[in-house]
Design a protein around this motif. Structure first.
Motif, short mmCIF file in Angstrom:
data_model
loop_
_atom_site.label_atom_id
_atom_site.label_comp_id
_atom_site.label_asym_id
_atom_site.label_seq_id
_atom_site.Cartn_x
_atom_site.Cartn_y
_atom_site.Cartn_z
N ARG A 81 57.79 -4.18 39.35
CA ARG A 81 58.32 -5.55 39.42
C ARG A 81 57.32 -6.49 40.09
O ARG A 81 57.12 -7.62 39.64
CB ARG A 81 59.65 -5.57 40.17
N ASN A 82 56.67 -6.03 41.15
CA ASN A 82 55.67 -6.86 41.83
C ASN A 82 54.49 -7.16 40.91
O ASN A 82 53.99 -8.29 40.90
CB ASN A 82 55.17 -6.17 43.11
N GLN A 83 54.07 -6.18 40.16
CA GLN A 83 52.95 -6.40 39.23
C GLN A 83 53.35 -7.37 38.12
O GLN A 83 52.54 -8.21 37.72
CB GLN A 83 52.48 -5.08 38.64
N GLU A 84 54.57 -7.27 37.63
CA GLU A 84 55.05 -8.20 36.60
C GLU A 84 55.08 -9.62 37.13
O GLU A 84 54.67 -10.56 36.43
CB GLU A 84 56.44 -7.79 36.12
N ARG A 85 55.55 -9.81 38.37
CA ARG A 85 55.56 -11.15 38.96
C ARG A 85 54.15 -11.70 39.12
O ARG A 85 53.89 -12.86 38.81
CB ARG A 85 56.27 -11.12 40.31
N THR A 86 53.25 -10.87 39.55
CA THR A 86 51.86 -11.28 39.72
C THR A 86 51.24 -11.67 38.38
O THR A 86 50.55 -12.69 38.28
CB THR A 86 51.03 -10.14 40.37
N THR A 87 51.53 -10.91 37.35
CA THR A 87 51.01 -11.20 36.01
C THR A 87 51.57 -12.50 35.48
O THR A 87 50.84 -13.32 34.91
CB THR A 87 51.35 -10.04 35.05
N ARG A 88 52.88 -12.73 35.70
CA ARG A 88 53.49 -13.99 35.24
C ARG A 88 52.89 -15.19 35.96
O ARG A 88 52.65 -16.24 35.37
CB ARG A 88 55.00 -13.94 35.44
#
Length: 92
Positions: A81-88
């Motif tokens: 989830r943290n990586q997805e937020r960072t990517t967004r």
């Protein structure tokens, strides 16, 4: 142990058993695989010490031998989830 968890069907079985005990029939219904396939997957999980079994009448019920694996999966989910937020954020 990591190899045992590398199979998607075994991962699904483990995720199910983290929630509580299950027998082969319920796991067969969940995965849509036949009994022999699920039994083989359970055998692999038992051989590495992830799953335990106990007989109740004619049924064998399986549980997680180390319930703390659920904490590990939660940790991995949080990282994803943290990586997805960072990517967004980087994309937007």
């Amino acid at each position: 142990m990591v190899r045992a968890l590398a199979n998607p069907t075994r991962l699904l079985i483990v995720e199910t058993l983290i929630e509580g005990e299950a027998n082969v029939n319920s796991l067969t219904a969940l995965t849509k695989f036949d009994v022999s396939t699920i039994s083989k997957h359970l055998s692999v999980l038992k051989s590495v010490g992830l799953v335990e079994s106990r007989r109740r009448g004619l049924n064998v019920f399986y549980t997680m031998a180390c319930p703390c694996l659920g904490d590990f999966f939660s940790c991995i989910d949080q990282i994803n989830r943290n990586q997805e937020r960072t990517t967004r954020r980087a994309a937007g």
